[in-house]
Design a protein around this motif. Sequence first.
Motif, PDB file in Angstrom:
ATOM      1  N   ARG A  53     -62.836 -60.183 -36.600  1.00  0.00           N
ATOM      2  CA  ARG A  53     -63.484 -61.215 -37.125  1.00  0.00           C
ATOM      3  C   ARG A  53     -62.109 -62.259 -37.159  1.00  0.00           C
ATOM      4  O   ARG A  53     -62.857 -63.923 -36.923  1.00  0.00           O
ATOM      5  CB  ARG A  53     -63.010 -60.979 -38.837  1.00  0.00           C
ATOM      6  CG  ARG A  53     -64.288 -59.821 -39.155  1.00  0.00           C
ATOM      7  CD  ARG A  53     -64.211 -59.360 -40.653  1.00  0.00           C
ATOM      8  NE  ARG A  53     -64.152 -60.292 -41.819  1.00  0.00           N
ATOM      9  CZ  ARG A  53     -65.132 -60.802 -41.879  1.00  0.00           C
ATOM     10  NH1 ARG A  53     -66.027 -60.643 -41.842  1.00  0.00           N
ATOM     11  NH2 ARG A  53     -64.964 -61.563 -43.396  1.00  0.00           N
ATOM     12  N   ARG A 112     -63.593 -66.218 -36.057  1.00  0.00           N
ATOM     13  CA  ARG A 112     -63.711 -66.947 -37.379  1.00  0.00           C
ATOM     14  C   ARG A 112     -63.006 -68.607 -35.912  1.00  0.00           C
ATOM     15  O   ARG A 112     -63.381 -69.358 -36.430  1.00  0.00           O
ATOM     16  CB  ARG A 112     -62.576 -67.020 -38.418  1.00  0.00           C
ATOM     17  CG  ARG A 112     -62.263 -67.762 -38.738  1.00  0.00           C
ATOM     18  CD  ARG A 112     -63.737 -68.706 -39.724  1.00  0.00           C
ATOM     19  NE  ARG A 112     -63.173 -69.539 -40.670  1.00  0.00           N
ATOM     20  CZ  ARG A 112     -62.761 -70.774 -39.377  1.00  0.00           C
ATOM     21  NH1 ARG A 112     -63.351 -71.430 -38.019  1.00  0.00           N
ATOM     22  NH2 ARG A 112     -62.585 -72.430 -40.193  1.00  0.00           N
ATOM     23  N   ALA A 113     -61.863 -68.294 -35.561  1.00  0.00           N
ATOM     24  CA  ALA A 113     -61.026 -69.269 -34.243  1.00  0.00           C
ATOM     25  C   ALA A 113     -62.833 -69.865 -33.178  1.00  0.00           C
ATOM     26  O   ALA A 113     -62.633 -71.002 -32.876  1.00  0.00           O
ATOM     27  CB  ALA A 113     -60.234 -68.569 -33.706  1.00  0.00           C
ATOM     28  N   ALA A 173     -67.222 -69.711 -41.312  1.00  0.00           N
ATOM     29  CA  ALA A 173     -67.157 -68.309 -41.663  1.00  0.00           C
ATOM     30  C   ALA A 173     -69.074 -67.234 -41.057  1.00  0.00           C
ATOM     31  O   ALA A 173     -69.319 -66.705 -41.137  1.00  0.00           O
ATOM     32  CB  ALA A 173     -66.660 -67.640 -43.070  1.00  0.00           C
ATOM     33  N   ALA A 223     -69.187 -66.860 -37.608  1.00  0.00           N
ATOM     34  CA  ALA A 223     -68.038 -65.339 -37.156  1.00  0.00           C
ATOM     35  C   ALA A 223     -68.592 -64.262 -37.667  1.00  0.00           C
ATOM     36  O   ALA A 223     -68.469 -62.824 -36.555  1.00  0.00           O
ATOM     37  CB  ALA A 223     -67.241 -66.087 -38.212  1.00  0.00           C
ATOM     38  N   ASP A 224     -69.185 -64.469 -39.111  1.00  0.00           N
ATOM     39  CA  ASP A 224     -70.282 -62.773 -39.515  1.00  0.00           C
ATOM     40  C   ASP A 224     -70.920 -62.580 -38.637  1.00  0.00           C
ATOM     41  O   ASP A 224     -70.729 -61.066 -37.691  1.00  0.00           O
ATOM     42  CB  ASP A 224     -70.318 -63.118 -40.937  1.00  0.00           C
ATOM     43  CG  ASP A 224     -69.182 -63.247 -41.629  1.00  0.00           C
ATOM     44  OD1 ASP A 224     -68.127 -63.121 -41.416  1.00  0.00           O
ATOM     45  OD2 ASP A 224     -69.676 -63.086 -43.162  1.00  0.00           O
ATOM     46  N   VAL A 280     -69.165 -61.317 -34.866  1.00  0.00           N
ATOM     47  CA  VAL A 280     -69.044 -59.724 -35.625  1.00  0.00           C
ATOM     48  C   VAL A 280     -69.881 -58.473 -35.517  1.00  0.00           C
ATOM     49  O   VAL A 280     -69.704 -58.153 -35.138  1.00  0.00           O
ATOM     50  CB  VAL A 280     -67.969 -59.930 -36.435  1.00  0.00           C
ATOM     51  CG1 VAL A 280     -66.902 -58.646 -36.595  1.00  0.00           C
ATOM     52  CG2 VAL A 280     -66.894 -60.591 -36.339  1.00  0.00           C
ATOM     53  N   LEU A 322     -56.528 -67.468 -40.925  1.00  0.00           N
ATOM     54  CA  LEU A 322     -57.828 -66.624 -40.368  1.00  0.00           C
ATOM     55  C   LEU A 322     -58.197 -65.235 -41.299  1.00  0.00           C
ATOM     56  O   LEU A 322     -58.981 -65.037 -41.258  1.00  0.00           O
ATOM     57  CB  LEU A 322     -57.734 -66.631 -38.752  1.00  0.00           C
ATOM     58  CG  LEU A 322     -57.891 -67.861 -38.025  1.00  0.00           C
ATOM     59  CD1 LEU A 322     -57.083 -67.219 -36.437  1.00  0.00           C
ATOM     60  CD2 LEU A 322     -59.145 -67.963 -38.135  1.00  0.00           C
ATOM     61  N   TYR A 333     -60.006 -65.222 -44.012  1.00  0.00           N
ATOM     62  CA  TYR A 333     -61.571 -65.080 -43.766  1.00  0.00           C
ATOM     63  C   TYR A 333     -61.542 -63.299 -43.604  1.00  0.00           C
ATOM     64  O   TYR A 333     -61.986 -63.085 -44.165  1.00  0.00           O
ATOM     65  CB  TYR A 333     -61.582 -66.015 -43.005  1.00  0.00           C
ATOM     66  CG  TYR A 333     -63.044 -65.900 -42.319  1.00  0.00           C
ATOM     67  CD1 TYR A 333     -63.980 -65.898 -42.655  1.00  0.00           C
ATOM     68  CD2 TYR A 333     -62.982 -65.577 -40.941  1.00  0.00           C
ATOM     69  CE1 TYR A 333     -65.247 -64.658 -41.923  1.00  0.00           C
ATOM     70  CE2 TYR A 333     -63.816 -64.496 -40.129  1.00  0.00           C
ATOM     71  CZ  TYR A 333     -65.081 -64.521 -40.737  1.00  0.00           C
ATOM     72  OH  TYR A 333     -65.932 -64.042 -40.246  1.00  0.00           O
ATOM     73  N   ALA A 334     -60.611 -62.840 -42.702  1.00  0.00           N
ATOM     74  CA  ALA A 334     -61.001 -61.862 -42.450  1.00  0.00           C
ATOM     75  C   ALA A 334     -61.083 -60.567 -43.162  1.00  0.00           C
ATOM     76  O   ALA A 334     -61.537 -59.767 -42.943  1.00  0.00           O
ATOM     77  CB  ALA A 334     -60.189 -61.958 -40.917  1.00  0.00           C
ATOM     78  N   GLN A 369     -62.985 -58.897 -46.343  1.00  0.00           N
ATOM     79  CA  GLN A 369     -64.653 -57.997 -46.468  1.00  0.00           C
ATOM     80  C   GLN A 369     -63.934 -56.936 -45.670  1.00  0.00           C
ATOM     81  O   GLN A 369     -64.824 -55.907 -45.414  1.00  0.00           O
ATOM     82  CB  GLN A 369     -65.262 -58.556 -44.832  1.00  0.00           C
ATOM     83  CG  GLN A 369     -66.060 -59.884 -45.597  1.00  0.00           C
ATOM     84  CD  GLN A 369     -66.786 -60.104 -44.366  1.00  0.00           C
ATOM     85  OE1 GLN A 369     -67.083 -60.256 -43.766  1.00  0.00           O
ATOM     86  NE2 GLN A 369     -68.670 -60.777 -45.124  1.00  0.00           N
ATOM     87  N   ARG A 419     -66.967 -54.716 -47.214  1.00  0.00           N
ATOM     88  CA  ARG A 419     -67.938 -54.741 -45.807  1.00  0.00           C
ATOM     89  C   ARG A 419     -68.192 -53.513 -44.714  1.00  0.00           C
ATOM     90  O   ARG A 419     -69.190 -54.371 -44.231  1.00  0.00           O
ATOM     91  CB  ARG A 419     -68.350 -55.691 -46.046  1.00  0.00           C
ATOM     92  CG  ARG A 419     -68.562 -56.881 -47.543  1.00  0.00           C
ATOM     93  CD  ARG A 419     -69.861 -58.117 -47.525  1.00  0.00           C
ATOM     94  NE  ARG A 419     -70.069 -58.458 -46.900  1.00  0.00           N
ATOM     95  CZ  ARG A 419     -70.999 -59.627 -45.934  1.00  0.00           C
ATOM     96  NH1 ARG A 419     -69.793 -61.215 -46.742  1.00  0.00           N
ATOM     97  NH2 ARG A 419     -71.179 -60.083 -45.422  1.00  0.00           N
ATOM     98  N   LEU A 429     -70.776 -52.825 -42.311  1.00  0.00           N
ATOM     99  CA  LEU A 429     -71.110 -54.516 -41.115  1.00  0.00           C
ATOM    100  C   LEU A 429     -71.572 -52.691 -40.035  1.00  0.00           C
ATOM    101  O   LEU A 429     -72.146 -53.038 -38.731  1.00  0.00           O
ATOM    102  CB  LEU A 429     -69.664 -55.337 -40.909  1.00  0.00           C
ATOM    103  CG  LEU A 429     -70.656 -55.543 -39.882  1.00  0.00           C
ATOM    104  CD1 LEU A 429     -69.599 -57.482 -40.070  1.00  0.00           C
ATOM    105  CD2 LEU A 429     -69.406 -55.762 -38.250  1.00  0.00           C
TER     106      LEU A 429
END
Lengths: 172, 272
Positions: free
Chosen positions: A18, A22-23, A28, A31-32, A35, B66, B69-70, B73, B77, B81
């Motif tokens: 993730r 994202r990078a 976001a 990125a979701d 992934v 980062l 963000y990572a 979840q 989730r 996922l």
Amino acid sequence: MNAKDLSRIIARHLTAMRRFARALTGNAFDADDLVQIAAETAIRKRRQLRQPDRARSWLMTIVYRAHLDLRRQAARREAPLNDPESAPVQRTASNQDARLACAEALDALDALPAEQRAALTLVAVEGHSTGEAARILGVKEATLRSQISRARSALREAVDAEPVRPPVRVVR
Amino acid sequence: MKHLPDTLQDTDAGPLDALARDWLDGALDPDSPEAALARQALESDSGLAARIESDRAAEQRLAAALDAYARPQESGRAPALIARAARRAEAADRWVRRTGAAAAAILVFAGGWMAGSLPASDPGQPPSELVMLGGQAADATAFQAGLANEPVMAPPELTGHGLQLTASITRAAPDGALNALEYAGPQGETVRILVRRTGPAPSETLHQASMDGDPLVWWREGDHVIGVTGPLRRDALTAIAEDVRLQARGAPVVADFSPAPELGVQVVSDPG
């Protein structure tokens, strides 16, 4: 290796996937999606994972290849994946302080060319060696080193790299 | 400008910075030429150490951003996922199998039409090498000798077709052994992959035939003739054969003899 085993491996490396996604994508939402696609691809191609101890590099390679595919598709649709108008950046930092402290660095990263973002993230954030990162990105190690060097210069110029200090709280 | 090895001179200033970082990280052997270069670089460029520290601080912020963000979840989730990815991968596999089988049927039909014959609807004879499965058994000595030296095919994974590997069987044949991998289908049906060493021959496309009343799809692959047979529709069997062929090409066709006990697979010595 069956799908359940690979799912466990993905779960172990999901945070790294993730971060890298994202990078690469700059936001976001994409990125979701990236992934999700990469996890799906990995499960479908699980027979190709011959060395489970190299699963992390393998998954990062899949993330990167999926990203390149998405970029090509986006280019064909004439809707750039990183277009800030069409895909607004969503910052999901856990709190406001962290968000403020990190926003600069993230903005600086997002402003870099895609190849430099990928190279810098793999080496500086994910801790891959330059050799591993070069293999993941499919470039020569010298090229990767050069990309990292340029990315660091750009990041240095863009970011005030003073250590993050918590804001002063007034106690009455 | 200090002297640099050729390998470092052909890029920009990156290698020196990288070396200096490695040195500061303690990752270089102190006696190595790289360590000497790094020390030299840090001594001659007073700003280099500060620059590296500045880079590190920026990268730590980046990693934190980062992470922010990572990680949220990850706990909540992530299972959903991954489960969704697994479901979609399975659905995509099914689609590929169906379209693959349809495409194979179309190709066979078109090929037959262009050649004036319809091989898919006119199954030929199975190759003699594979008929030995139901044939006469050799004596026990010949069987044991064949078993000791004969390689078997690395079992293809066919769970995507609903098939579970249940047995790896070696049967005797007059001039060697014939390997059969047995898979159980969802309805209890048995699908067999038969492998026999034949000597060098060009790889071929799939052939259709029948064996013991069941359809047989077979082809030559390197030194082997490989067949897939079972009480399934011919298109389903063709899709399985395509998968077996792809997997056999992705890995060596034969592997050292191993009964794969972790899969519960037993080697059945069955001379006939």
